[in-house]
Design a protein around this motif. Structure first.
Motif, PDB file in Angstrom:
ATOM      1  N   HIS A   1     -67.827  -2.841  52.969  1.00 14.33           N
ATOM      2  CA  HIS A   1     -67.167  -3.101  54.465  1.00 14.33           C
ATOM      3  C   HIS A   1     -67.191  -4.509  54.751  1.00 14.33           C
ATOM      4  O   HIS A   1     -68.156  -5.195  54.587  1.00 14.33           O
ATOM      5  CB  HIS A   1     -67.923  -2.309  55.330  1.00 14.33           C
ATOM      6  CG  HIS A   1     -67.399  -2.608  56.842  1.00 14.33           C
ATOM      7  ND1 HIS A   1     -66.285  -1.851  57.292  1.00 14.33           N
ATOM      8  CD2 HIS A   1     -67.966  -3.314  57.922  1.00 14.33           C
ATOM      9  CE1 HIS A   1     -66.135  -2.653  58.469  1.00 14.33           C
ATOM     10  NE2 HIS A   1     -67.255  -3.312  58.972  1.00 14.33           N
TER      11      HIS A   1
ATOM     12  N   VAL B   1     -61.593 -11.368  45.493  1.00 14.38           N
ATOM     13  CA  VAL B   1     -61.129 -10.746  46.881  1.00 14.38           C
ATOM     14  C   VAL B   1     -60.350  -9.334  46.525  1.00 14.38           C
ATOM     15  O   VAL B   1     -60.514  -8.601  47.303  1.00 14.38           O
ATOM     16  CB  VAL B   1     -60.173 -11.837  47.500  1.00 14.38           C
ATOM     17  CG1 VAL B   1     -59.389 -11.489  48.740  1.00 14.38           C
ATOM     18  CG2 VAL B   1     -60.844 -13.194  47.956  1.00 14.38           C
ATOM     19  N   GLY B   2     -59.361  -9.396  45.614  1.00 19.28           N
ATOM     20  CA  GLY B   2     -58.759  -8.152  45.221  1.00 19.28           C
ATOM     21  C   GLY B   2     -59.632  -7.066  44.762  1.00 19.28           C
ATOM     22  O   GLY B   2     -59.486  -6.027  45.153  1.00 19.28           O
TER      23      GLY B   2
ATOM     24  N   LEU C   1     -62.734  -6.609  46.155  1.00 18.01           N
ATOM     25  CA  LEU C   1     -63.454  -6.514  47.388  1.00 18.01           C
ATOM     26  C   LEU C   1     -62.558  -5.515  48.247  1.00 18.01           C
ATOM     27  O   LEU C   1     -62.931  -4.564  48.714  1.00 18.01           O
ATOM     28  CB  LEU C   1     -63.808  -7.543  48.255  1.00 18.01           C
ATOM     29  CG  LEU C   1     -64.952  -8.350  47.738  1.00 18.01           C
ATOM     30  CD1 LEU C   1     -65.278  -9.852  48.502  1.00 18.01           C
ATOM     31  CD2 LEU C   1     -66.137  -7.617  47.829  1.00 18.01           C
ATOM     32  N   ILE C   2     -61.383  -5.873  48.188  1.00 16.57           N
ATOM     33  CA  ILE C   2     -60.131  -5.058  48.925  1.00 16.57           C
ATOM     34  C   ILE C   2     -60.132  -3.749  48.384  1.00 16.57           C
ATOM     35  O   ILE C   2     -60.073  -2.668  49.133  1.00 16.57           O
ATOM     36  CB  ILE C   2     -59.048  -5.774  48.860  1.00 16.57           C
ATOM     37  CG1 ILE C   2     -58.880  -7.085  49.627  1.00 16.57           C
ATOM     38  CG2 ILE C   2     -57.905  -4.914  49.589  1.00 16.57           C
ATOM     39  CD1 ILE C   2     -57.728  -7.873  49.702  1.00 16.57           C
ATOM     40  N   ARG C   3     -60.271  -3.403  46.983  1.00 13.19           N
ATOM     41  CA  ARG C   3     -59.984  -2.169  46.241  1.00 13.19           C
ATOM     42  C   ARG C   3     -61.480  -1.194  46.516  1.00 13.19           C
ATOM     43  O   ARG C   3     -61.304  -0.235  46.675  1.00 13.19           O
ATOM     44  CB  ARG C   3     -59.647  -2.550  45.065  1.00 13.19           C
ATOM     45  CG  ARG C   3     -59.584  -1.155  44.082  1.00 13.19           C
ATOM     46  CD  ARG C   3     -59.000  -1.299  42.688  1.00 13.19           C
ATOM     47  NE  ARG C   3     -57.635  -2.199  42.778  1.00 13.19           N
ATOM     48  CZ  ARG C   3     -56.509  -1.509  42.599  1.00 13.19           C
ATOM     49  NH1 ARG C   3     -56.556  -0.171  42.548  1.00 13.19           N
ATOM     50  NH2 ARG C   3     -55.598  -2.007  42.468  1.00 13.19           N
TER      51      ARG C   3
ATOM     52  N   ARG D   1     -63.418  -1.750  49.173  1.00 13.54           N
ATOM     53  CA  ARG D   1     -63.308  -1.216  50.537  1.00 13.54           C
ATOM     54  C   ARG D   1     -62.227   0.004  50.843  1.00 13.54           C
ATOM     55  O   ARG D   1     -62.466   1.115  51.545  1.00 13.54           O
ATOM     56  CB  ARG D   1     -62.833  -2.260  51.451  1.00 13.54           C
ATOM     57  CG  ARG D   1     -62.770  -1.738  53.087  1.00 13.54           C
ATOM     58  CD  ARG D   1     -62.499  -2.925  53.891  1.00 13.54           C
ATOM     59  NE  ARG D   1     -61.324  -3.497  53.694  1.00 13.54           N
ATOM     60  CZ  ARG D   1     -60.965  -4.597  54.537  1.00 13.54           C
ATOM     61  NH1 ARG D   1     -61.552  -5.036  55.573  1.00 13.54           N
ATOM     62  NH2 ARG D   1     -59.552  -5.146  54.111  1.00 13.54           N
ATOM     63  N   LYS D   2     -61.238  -0.140  49.838  1.00  7.73           N
ATOM     64  CA  LYS D   2     -60.390   1.108  49.779  1.00  7.73           C
ATOM     65  C   LYS D   2     -61.097   2.502  49.599  1.00  7.73           C
ATOM     66  O   LYS D   2     -60.630   3.288  50.357  1.00  7.73           O
ATOM     67  CB  LYS D   2     -58.988   0.835  48.996  1.00  7.73           C
ATOM     68  CG  LYS D   2     -58.096   2.046  48.804  1.00  7.73           C
ATOM     69  CD  LYS D   2     -57.052   1.704  47.862  1.00  7.73           C
ATOM     70  CE  LYS D   2     -56.203   2.859  47.462  1.00  7.73           C
ATOM     71  NZ  LYS D   2     -55.116   2.582  46.464  1.00  7.73           N
TER      72      LYS D   2
ATOM     73  N   GLU E   1     -58.534  -8.368  57.349  1.00 11.34           N
ATOM     74  CA  GLU E   1     -57.683  -7.759  56.071  1.00 11.34           C
ATOM     75  C   GLU E   1     -57.841  -8.692  54.820  1.00 11.34           C
ATOM     76  O   GLU E   1     -57.532  -8.211  53.756  1.00 11.34           O
ATOM     77  CB  GLU E   1     -56.126  -7.847  56.508  1.00 11.34           C
ATOM     78  CG  GLU E   1     -55.656  -6.813  57.704  1.00 11.34           C
ATOM     79  CD  GLU E   1     -54.304  -7.016  58.098  1.00 11.34           C
ATOM     80  OE1 GLU E   1     -53.491  -7.803  57.534  1.00 11.34           O
ATOM     81  OE2 GLU E   1     -53.879  -6.196  58.993  1.00 11.34           O
ATOM     82  N   MET E   2     -58.085  -9.948  55.132  1.00  9.85           N
ATOM     83  CA  MET E   2     -58.106 -10.789  53.887  1.00  9.85           C
ATOM     84  C   MET E   2     -59.224 -11.907  53.994  1.00  9.85           C
ATOM     85  O   MET E   2     -59.685 -12.051  55.179  1.00  9.85           O
ATOM     86  CB  MET E   2     -57.040 -11.553  53.702  1.00  9.85           C
ATOM     87  CG  MET E   2     -56.895 -12.471  52.562  1.00  9.85           C
ATOM     88  SD  MET E   2     -56.645 -11.890  51.037  1.00  9.85           S
ATOM     89  CE  MET E   2     -55.235 -10.941  51.048  1.00  9.85           C
TER      90      MET E   2
ATOM     91  N   ILE F   1     -70.460  -9.181  53.919  1.00  4.28           N
ATOM     92  CA  ILE F   1     -69.862  -7.993  53.130  1.00  4.28           C
ATOM     93  C   ILE F   1     -70.951  -7.019  53.075  1.00  4.28           C
ATOM     94  O   ILE F   1     -72.169  -7.442  52.556  1.00  4.28           O
ATOM     95  CB  ILE F   1     -69.451  -8.351  51.785  1.00  4.28           C
ATOM     96  CG1 ILE F   1     -68.494  -9.469  52.177  1.00  4.28           C
ATOM     97  CG2 ILE F   1     -68.981  -7.370  50.828  1.00  4.28           C
ATOM     98  CD1 ILE F   1     -67.856 -10.177  50.683  1.00  4.28           C
TER      99      ILE F   1
END
Length: 230
Positions: free
Chosen positions: A117, A104-105, A107-109, A111-112, A121-122, A133
């Motif tokens: 996409h 998850v971490g 994936l968030i980075r 997407r940043k 948010e989580m 995804i």
């Protein structure tokens, strides 16, 4: 071993005292503390040439490799066509858990930096297994444009050779959710607590369990003891 002059010794002593004084100015518990003034360029960054900066640069290289490995894993197990291949989070979680616990971490980075996409948010296991995804770039383009920047604050840089393709959400058919069916054991156990429909409580009295009680009769008070009062 040559011995330095007195002036060299005094110069070294003054340098140590000056460094200690500068350290105390940054310590909020010292008497000589002063509120620090930072410029927007160097705020939140480690001192240049320090070990903290070296560790930040090393961590940036590691994160860059992790994101590239994540994109390769998505590309190998995804559906659709490039550059917008997609995979569901539940499937990706089961595959990626064999390699790392930071899905998850990463994936968030990713997407940043505009590589993938997903909505929300989580992402949570079981709850978001059906979320899609989607990759926003082809894998070969990611390999060519993704690199470590050497800056601890922004550890990754993306060099795009062309404008990104417009993102179109993929059409995913959701599986119908099956309604749970009661088993025979549950149905039979429920029937034990339900009154049968053939019994009419108004016309047919319910059977009485055990011995019938005798009707109440007043006691014979003639044999009761008599107390005399004076």
């Amino acid at each position: 071993m040559p011995i330095g002059s007195a002036s060299d010794t005094i110069r070294k002593f003054n340098a140590v005292a000056q460094a200690n004084e500068e350290t105390l100015k940054k310590n909020p518990y010292s008497d000589t503390y002063k509120i620090q003034q930072f410029d927007t360029k160097n705020y939140g960054r480690p001192p240049p040439g320090s070990k903290t900066e070296a560790r930040g640069v090393k961590a940036g290289v590691h994160v860059c490799r992790e994101i590239l490995f994540l994109c390769e894993t998505i590309d190998q197990n995804a559906e659709g066509e490039e550059p917008h291949k997609w995979v569901k989070f539940g499937k990706l979680f089961n595959i990626y858990s064999f390699y790392s616990d930071k899905l998850v971490g990463m994936l968030i980075r990713a997407r940043k930096y505009g590589l993938v996409h997903f909505e929300g948010e989580m992402l949570y296991q079981r709850q978001d297994d059906e979320k899609v995804i989607t990759m926003l770039m082809a894998l070969q383009e990611i390999r060519e444009s993704l690199s470590a920047s050497g800056d601890p604050a922004n550890c990754i840089q993306i060099r795009r050779s062309s404008a990104p393709a417009p993102f179109v959400p993929p059409e995913v058919k959701e599986k119908p959710r099956l309604r749970p069916i009661r088993s025979d054991s549950v149905t039979s156990s429920k029937a034990k607590f339900e009154a049968p429909s053939s019994i009419n409580t108004e016309s047919d009295p319910l059977p009485v369990l055990g011995k019938p009680k005798k009707p109440w009769t007043p006691k014979d008070t003639s044999k009761a003891p008599v107390f005399c009062t004076y």
